[in-house]
Design an enzyme around this catalytic site. Structure first.
Site, short mmCIF file in Angstrom:
data_model
loop_
_atom_site.label_atom_id
_atom_site.label_comp_id
_atom_site.label_asym_id
_atom_site.label_seq_id
_atom_site.Cartn_x
_atom_site.Cartn_y
_atom_site.Cartn_z
N ARG A 74 -10.06 1.15 7.68
CA ARG A 74 -9.65 -0.18 8.14
C ARG A 74 -10.81 -0.97 8.70
O ARG A 74 -10.66 -2.13 9.04
CB ARG A 74 -8.64 -0.03 9.27
CG ARG A 74 -7.24 0.26 8.84
CD ARG A 74 -6.57 -0.98 8.33
NE ARG A 74 -5.33 -1.29 8.99
CZ ARG A 74 -4.16 -0.71 8.73
NH1 ARG A 74 -4.07 0.25 7.85
NH2 ARG A 74 -3.08 -1.10 9.35
N LYS A 85 0.82 -1.22 0.00
CA LYS A 85 0.00 0.00 0.00
C LYS A 85 0.85 1.27 0.00
O LYS A 85 0.60 2.19 -0.77
CB LYS A 85 -0.90 0.06 1.25
CG LYS A 85 -2.02 -0.93 1.27
CD LYS A 85 -2.97 -0.63 2.42
CE LYS A 85 -2.31 -0.53 3.78
NZ LYS A 85 -2.02 -1.78 4.45
N ARG A 98 10.09 -3.07 12.73
CA ARG A 98 8.97 -2.44 13.43
C ARG A 98 8.40 -3.44 14.43
O ARG A 98 8.27 -4.61 14.13
CB ARG A 98 7.88 -2.09 12.40
CG ARG A 98 7.92 -0.65 11.95
CD ARG A 98 7.07 -0.40 10.74
NE ARG A 98 5.71 -0.93 10.82
CZ ARG A 98 4.82 -0.83 9.83
NH1 ARG A 98 5.15 -0.23 8.71
NH2 ARG A 98 3.61 -1.33 9.96
P1 ADP Z 1 0.31 -1.93 7.95
O1 ADP Z 1 -0.47 -1.67 6.71
O2 ADP Z 1 1.61 -2.60 7.70
O3 ADP Z 1 -0.50 -2.57 9.03
P2 ADP Z 1 0.11 0.87 8.70
O4 ADP Z 1 1.29 1.75 8.69
O5 ADP Z 1 -0.95 1.12 7.72
O6 ADP Z 1 0.73 -0.57 8.61
O7 ADP Z 1 -0.57 0.92 10.16
C1 ADP Z 1 0.15 0.63 11.33
C2 ADP Z 1 -0.82 0.53 12.51
O8 ADP Z 1 -1.47 1.79 12.74
C3 ADP Z 1 -1.96 -0.46 12.34
O9 ADP Z 1 -1.60 -1.79 12.65
C4 ADP Z 1 -3.01 0.11 13.30
O10 ADP Z 1 -2.71 -0.23 14.64
C5 ADP Z 1 -2.82 1.60 13.15
N1 ADP Z 1 -3.73 2.15 12.11
C6 ADP Z 1 -3.35 2.65 10.90
N2 ADP Z 1 -4.43 3.05 10.20
C7 ADP Z 1 -5.52 2.79 10.98
C8 ADP Z 1 -6.92 2.96 10.82
N3 ADP Z 1 -7.45 3.48 9.70
N4 ADP Z 1 -7.73 2.58 11.83
C9 ADP Z 1 -7.25 2.05 12.96
N5 ADP Z 1 -5.93 1.84 13.17
C10 ADP Z 1 -5.07 2.21 12.21
#
Ligand code: ADP
Ligand code: ZN
Length: 208
Positions: free
Chosen positions: A88, A13, A153
Site C-alpha cells: 500500500r 481487488k 464497514r
Molecule cells: P480497502 O481496499 O477497501 O481499503 P482492505 O480490506 O484492503 O480494504 O483494507 C482495510 C484497511 O486495512 C485499510 O484501510 C488499512 O487501514 C488497513 N490495511 C490493509 N492493508 C494494508 C497495508 N498493506 N498497509 C497498511 N494498512 C493496510
C-alpha cells in the site's frame, strides 16, 4: 506464480483475487482481511490496529510487513500467492521486492464515480463475511448466504472513504509507479463487469 492485485478502494481487488485463486490454485492473502479478523477476535494485533483502520488510516509499514512475512511462510503459499491490498506504500513495495519474486502486478483501474457507487452500496455480513452491494438484486438487509443482518464497514462510511482515497493517491500510486518502472504492471479496465475484468487479466497473464 506470485501476483499482486492493486487498485483503489472499491476497484474489486478482493473479488478478483478470489476468482484468480480458483483459477490458479494458489493462496490469496488480504492484509485488510487479516487485520479485520484480528479485530474481530480482539487479539493484541487487533487492539492495536482497530482505531487506525476505523479512522481510515494505514497501518504502520513495519507492522504490516512483519505480519505478511509470517503469513507467506505458511504451507499454502508454497506454490505461489496472490496479495490483495499489499503493498500500500512505496516502502512496502520496495521491501517486498527485496525478499520475494513477483511475476506480475495487476492494476485495477477504476473511475472515481465507479468507486463511489461501489463503496457507498457495500454491505458486509458480520457472520460469514459475504459481501453484497445494494445496487444489485437480492435482499438489501439480510445476508443471502446465512441470513444475518448486513452491516456497513466503519471504514466504508463517507468521511473514512474520502480519507482512504486521498491516501491511495498519495501513498499507494507511487508503489504502482515503482512496479511500472520495472515493467511488471498489467493495467486493467475494472469499471465494467467482473467477467470483463477477468478476461483482460487472463489474456495479460498468458505470456507468463
Ligand atoms: P480497502 O481496499 O477497501 O481499503 P482492505 O480490506 O484492503 O480494504 O483494507 C482495510 C484497511 O486495512 C485499510 O484501510 C488499512 O487501514 C488497513 N490495511 C490493509 N492493508 C494494508 C497495508 N498493506 N498497509 C497498511 N494498512 C493496510
Ligand atoms: Zn452471512
Amino acid at each position: 506464480m506470485n501476483l499482486l492485485v492493486m487498485g483503489a478502494q472499491g476497484s474489486g481487488k478482493g473479488t478478483v483475487s478470489e476468482a484468480l485463486k480458483k483459477q490458479f490454485g494458489v493462496a490469496t492473502i488480504s492484509t485488510g482481511d487479516m487485520f479485520r479478523s484480528a479485530i474481530k477476535n480482539q487479539t493484541e494485533l487487533g487492539k492495536i490496529v482497530e482505531p487506525i483502520i476505523n479512522a481510515g488510516h494505514l497501518v504502520d509499514d513495519q507492522l504490516t510487513f512483519a505480519i505478511l512475512k509470517e503469513r507467506l511462510k505458511e504451507k499454502d503459499c508454497k506454490h505461489g500467492w496472490i496479495l490483495d491490498g499489499f503493498p500500500r506504500t512505496l516502502n512496502q513495495a520496495k521491501e517486498l521486492c527485496e525478499c520475494e519474486h513477483i511475476d506480475k502486478v495487476i492494476y485495477l483501474d477504476v473511475d472515481y464515480q465507479t468507486i463511489l457507487d461501489r463503496i457507498v452500496g457495500r454491505r458486509v455480513c458480520p457472520a460469514c463475511g459475504h459481501i453484497h452491494n445494494i445496487k444489485y438484486s437480492g435482499d438489501p438487509f439480510y445476508c443471502s448466504v446465512c441470513n444475518t443482518k448486513y452491516i456497513v464497514r466503519d471504514d466504508d462510511k463517507p468521511d473514512a472513504i474520502a480519507k482512504r482515497l486521498k491516501i491511495f493517491k498519495e501513498q499507494t500510486l507511487p508503489a504502482k509507479e515503482f512496479f511500472e518502472e520495472k515493467g511488471l504492471v498489467l493495467n486493467v479496465d475494472a469499471n465494467k463487469s467482473l467477467s470483463y475484468t477477468l478476461d483482460q487479466i487472463l489474456e495479460g497473464l498468458k505470456v507468463l
